[in-house]
Design a protein around this motif. Structure first.
Motif, mmCIF file in Angstrom:
data_model
loop_
_atom_site.group_PDB
_atom_site.id
_atom_site.type_symbol
_atom_site.label_atom_id
_atom_site.label_comp_id
_atom_site.label_asym_id
_atom_site.label_seq_id
_atom_site.Cartn_x
_atom_site.Cartn_y
_atom_site.Cartn_z
ATOM 1 N N VAL A 90 -4.958 47.711 31.003
ATOM 2 C CA VAL A 90 -4.030 47.554 31.960
ATOM 3 C C VAL A 90 -2.571 47.953 31.291
ATOM 4 O O VAL A 90 -2.188 47.747 30.126
ATOM 5 C CB VAL A 90 -3.908 46.190 32.507
ATOM 6 C CG1 VAL A 90 -3.122 45.113 31.543
ATOM 7 C CG2 VAL A 90 -3.011 46.092 33.729
ATOM 8 N N SER A 92 0.656 47.948 32.347
ATOM 9 C CA SER A 92 1.609 47.042 32.356
ATOM 10 C C SER A 92 1.724 45.604 32.294
ATOM 11 O O SER A 92 0.670 44.819 32.724
ATOM 12 C CB SER A 92 2.578 47.284 33.789
ATOM 13 O OG SER A 92 3.775 46.280 33.619
ATOM 14 N N LYS A 111 -8.483 35.586 41.172
ATOM 15 C CA LYS A 111 -8.529 36.897 41.718
ATOM 16 C C LYS A 111 -7.615 37.022 42.909
ATOM 17 O O LYS A 111 -6.754 37.871 43.181
ATOM 18 C CB LYS A 111 -9.921 37.614 41.878
ATOM 19 C CG LYS A 111 -10.042 38.934 42.471
ATOM 20 C CD LYS A 111 -11.566 39.407 42.438
ATOM 21 C CE LYS A 111 -11.464 40.866 42.769
ATOM 22 N NZ LYS A 111 -12.986 41.159 42.666
ATOM 23 N N LEU A 114 -4.110 36.452 41.862
ATOM 24 C CA LEU A 114 -3.708 37.641 41.437
ATOM 25 C C LEU A 114 -3.116 38.541 42.249
ATOM 26 O O LEU A 114 -1.973 39.296 42.065
ATOM 27 C CB LEU A 114 -4.587 38.358 40.467
ATOM 28 C CG LEU A 114 -4.687 37.525 39.017
ATOM 29 C CD1 LEU A 114 -5.713 38.300 38.359
ATOM 30 C CD2 LEU A 114 -3.540 37.930 38.185
ATOM 31 N N TYR A 115 -3.958 38.935 43.539
ATOM 32 C CA TYR A 115 -3.509 39.654 44.635
ATOM 33 C C TYR A 115 -2.332 39.453 45.445
ATOM 34 O O TYR A 115 -1.352 40.036 45.658
ATOM 35 C CB TYR A 115 -4.822 39.923 45.387
ATOM 36 C CG TYR A 115 -4.521 40.865 46.552
ATOM 37 C CD1 TYR A 115 -4.467 42.334 46.302
ATOM 38 C CD2 TYR A 115 -4.518 40.461 47.900
ATOM 39 C CE1 TYR A 115 -4.315 43.104 47.156
ATOM 40 C CE2 TYR A 115 -4.452 41.471 48.865
ATOM 41 C CZ TYR A 115 -4.288 42.894 48.397
ATOM 42 O OH TYR A 115 -3.818 43.818 49.552
ATOM 43 N N ASP A 118 0.694 37.692 42.576
ATOM 44 C CA ASP A 118 1.211 38.581 41.558
ATOM 45 C C ASP A 118 1.195 39.975 41.722
ATOM 46 O O ASP A 118 1.610 40.883 40.980
ATOM 47 C CB ASP A 118 0.353 38.179 40.395
ATOM 48 C CG ASP A 118 0.229 36.518 39.921
ATOM 49 O OD1 ASP A 118 1.194 36.062 40.308
ATOM 50 O OD2 ASP A 118 -0.834 36.336 39.215
ATOM 51 N N ARG A 120 -1.402 42.163 42.021
ATOM 52 C CA ARG A 120 -2.104 42.698 41.007
ATOM 53 C C ARG A 120 -3.429 43.047 41.568
ATOM 54 O O ARG A 120 -3.984 42.337 42.222
ATOM 55 C CB ARG A 120 -2.538 42.121 39.510
ATOM 56 C CG ARG A 120 -1.145 41.809 38.851
ATOM 57 C CD ARG A 120 -1.427 41.327 37.443
ATOM 58 N NE ARG A 120 -0.235 41.483 36.567
ATOM 59 C CZ ARG A 120 -0.232 42.611 35.757
ATOM 60 N NH1 ARG A 120 -0.990 43.238 35.501
ATOM 61 N NH2 ARG A 120 0.775 42.700 34.893
ATOM 62 N N HIS A 121 -4.038 44.231 41.345
ATOM 63 C CA HIS A 121 -5.214 44.809 41.986
ATOM 64 C C HIS A 121 -6.373 44.795 41.150
ATOM 65 O O HIS A 121 -5.988 45.167 39.770
ATOM 66 C CB HIS A 121 -5.123 46.153 42.522
ATOM 67 C CG HIS A 121 -6.380 46.866 42.791
ATOM 68 N ND1 HIS A 121 -7.359 46.424 43.769
ATOM 69 C CD2 HIS A 121 -7.139 47.909 42.183
ATOM 70 C CE1 HIS A 121 -8.592 47.004 43.631
ATOM 71 N NE2 HIS A 121 -8.329 48.081 42.725
ATOM 72 N N ASN A 133 -5.736 40.505 33.274
ATOM 73 C CA ASN A 133 -4.725 40.675 34.398
ATOM 74 C C ASN A 133 -3.893 39.160 34.108
ATOM 75 O O ASN A 133 -2.644 39.255 34.526
ATOM 76 C CB ASN A 133 -5.055 40.974 35.546
ATOM 77 C CG ASN A 133 -5.085 42.577 35.814
ATOM 78 O OD1 ASN A 133 -4.090 43.109 36.067
ATOM 79 N ND2 ASN A 133 -6.212 42.943 35.277
ATOM 80 N N HIS A 137 0.181 39.179 33.380
ATOM 81 C CA HIS A 137 0.904 38.852 34.305
ATOM 82 C C HIS A 137 1.971 37.868 33.474
ATOM 83 O O HIS A 137 3.285 37.780 33.643
ATOM 84 C CB HIS A 137 0.298 38.015 35.569
ATOM 85 C CG HIS A 137 1.291 37.407 36.266
ATOM 86 N ND1 HIS A 137 2.145 38.193 37.256
ATOM 87 C CD2 HIS A 137 1.619 36.048 36.378
ATOM 88 C CE1 HIS A 137 2.926 37.198 37.945
ATOM 89 N NE2 HIS A 137 2.644 35.933 37.344
#
Ligand SMILES: O=P(O)(O)OC[C@H]1O[C@H](OP(=O)(O)OP(=O)(O)O)[C@H](O)[C@@H]1O
Ligand SMILES: NC(=O)CC[C@H](N)C(=O)O
Ligand SMILES: [Mg+2]
Length: 506
Positions: A90, A92, A111, A114-115, A118, A120-121, A133, A137
């Motif tokens: 990842v 970043s 998951k 995260l979406y 955060d 995040r995909h 992830n 994060h």
């Protein structure tokens, strides 16, 4: 159970990572990958296949740098597509890659978070991409251009707060170094070692000590449950406990089958633990079947050899190698799909007739899971002229799914699920049948290190030490990962989220 490896060297690490992965190949045969770091750039090669097939000489030359991580995969989540081979990456913050052994049991919930929270995909169905992830994060939330070791350890503490299940992982942070961490129960193994060179000390982190041995590293110790070890780009080692209440409860199946016998796991010699399993089982035979008529003890190669050896010694019965293993065929149990597992037993093991003809044989295996091996082997022994065929398992009946990194998702696929020993004997067609008691298995392993507080024995006793496994979870897992479901879904390979394949299409 995949294999992970990470290294900060004084020279190029590509060959050492490759060699280390070949030594960890028994932990995963489906895919392999290496990612290295050199002067601010990351280099990746990963694909489906064995280590020797994935990396060409050209690939190796492109894996530049003195820092890197690697992985061999045996999937327990997601699919078999090459897009789910590891390490994952990842960008970043900083550029982070990660390789994971284990299985997250709250992957779906994380998951979602995260979406939704955060932003995040997650592009695959792999739980390892989720783990990466979460780490990214936690590190990114610090909003720092440069982090230090204690920031990195803080991010691992964040992983422990959010993730459940089994995870032993290595991660590489662009411009910082290599990190290794283990879940707060220490379910999956991880250790690290050092090697002194003329130009300085090199460190390696690996799933099993055998990888360190073969590469000339001295084992320093196991990573403690919940602990993280970090090797910076100057080769300095930093360690810190990152969990609130860690406790060591390693997976007992590592000792039964998964690990190589020449590894030390949590200070226990896997080899000696298997010898003790054999002796324990011999004593049970003497107790319960004192007037046995066994002429010869025959192991089912490879893994059961060690326990069969001391079982025979203790029983005072001749030990013979009655099956010869084709050395070019891998491990059957970790192959994907029942059809290929079924075929491979015959291709892999061939009997030596004179060891069977007119004899009462005791066949010994380390464990019986789906019964693929035992059913066919007993039939082979009979066809080769054996008089009576008895069967012994150095582990207790495997009755419950594993959710921490071993691909046994569906109870109904397990031979011993819902059957007593007599029922199992009938199905595999043996004349007699004996299983190790769980208590004896635990004693056999714990004798190597009595500081081990407990074990994850879930596949034998149905007790899940993370405390989050419900009947609904197991039903959902079965619906997702049972053999026939996967077969129907994957057929070939790949899935809709397979970026590598989408890009490769015309
Ligand atoms: O009941 P089953 O579903 O057949 O699973 C159990 C068998 O699978 C494993 O062997 P494997 O061939 O994987 O590896 P090995 O050569 O290391 O023994 C294990 O050692 C048993 O022999
Ligand atoms: N066996 C394992 O450790 C699997 C790791 C990870 N869950 C995957 O499926 O890729
Ligand atoms: Mg075997």
């Amino acid at each position: 159970m995949c294999g992970v490896i990470g290294m900060v060297g004084q020279g190029p690490v590509n060959q050492a990572l490759y060699d280390g992965l070949t030594v960890l190949q028994h932990r995963g045969q489906d895919a392999a990958g290496i990612m290295t770091y050199d002067q601010g750039r990351l280099y990746l090669r990963k694909d489906n296949g064995l280590v020797r097939d994935v990396f060409s000489a050209r690939d190796m030359l492109q894996l530049r740098g003195n820092v890197g991580i690697g992985h061999v995969r045996y999937p327990t989540a997601g699919c078999a597509s090459s897009a789910e081979a590891q390490p994952f990456y990842v960008n970043s913050p900083y550029g982070i890659s990660l390789a994971h052994n284990g299985n997250l049991t709250n992957a779906d919930a994380i998951k979602r978070d995260l979406y939704l929270e955060d932003l995040r995909h997650i592009n695959t169905s792999s739980d390892s991409e989720i783990l990466l992830n979460v780490f990214a994060h936690e590190l990114g939330e610090l909003r720092k251009l440069r982090v230090n070791e204690s920031d990195i350890f803080g991010a691992v503490a964040g992983i422990h707060r959010r993730c459940r299940g089994g995870y032993a992982a290595v991660a590489m942070i662009n411009g910082y170094g290599v990190l290794g961490f283990r879940d707060p129960n220490g379910i999956r193994p991880l250790c690290f070692g050092r090697r002194d060179t003329g130009t300085g000390t090199e460190y390696m982190i690996a799933s099993e000590s055998v990888a360190l041995d073969v590469l000339g590293f001295d084992l320093v110790r196991d990573v403690a449950p919940g602990e993280a070890v970090f090797i910076d780009l100057h080769g300095r080692l930093h360690t810190q406990q990152c969990a609130d209440s860690p406790r060591l409860a390693p997976c007992i199946f590592e000792y039964v089958y998964l690990a190589r016998p020449d590894s030390m796991l949590d200070d226990v010699s896997v080899y000696k633990s298997r010898l003790r399993m054999g002796r324990m089982l011999a004593r049970k035979i003497q107790r319960e079947w004192a007037d046995h008529d066994i002429d010869v003890v025959i192991p089912i190669p490879d893994t059961s050899r060690t326990s069969a050896l001391d079982l025979a010694n203790d029983l005072n019965v001749t030990y013979r190698e009655g099956f010869i293993k084709n050395r070019y065929i891998g491990r059957t149990f970790i192959m994907p799909g029942q059809a290929v597992r079924q075929r491979s037993v015959r291709q892999k093991l061939n009997p030596i007739e004179l060891e069977f003809r007119n004899k009462n044989v005791l066949l010994v295996d380390d464990s019986i899971v789906r019964g693929t091996t035992s059913q066919q082997i007993i039939q082979m022994a009979r066809e080769t002229g054996a008089n009576k065929v008895y069967f012994a398992s150095a582990a207790p009946p495997v009755r419950y799914p594993n959710v921490y990194g071993i691909d046994m998702p569906a109870a109904r696929e397990l031979l011993a699920h819902g059957r007593d020993v007599e029922g199992i004997r009938r199905v595999i067609g043996a004349d007699g049948m004996i299983y190790q008691d769980l208590e004896d298995l635990v004693t056999a392993v714990r004798e190597g290190n009595d500081a081990i507080q407990g074990f994850d024995c879930s596949c034998f006793d149905g007790e899940y030490i993370t405390g989050d496994i419900t009947a609904d979870y197991l039903l959902a897992l079965e619906a997702q990962r049972a053999d026939e479901v996967r077969q129907a879904r994957e057929g070939g390979m790949g899935d809709a989220g397979d970026l590598a394949q989408v890009q490769a299409s015309p």
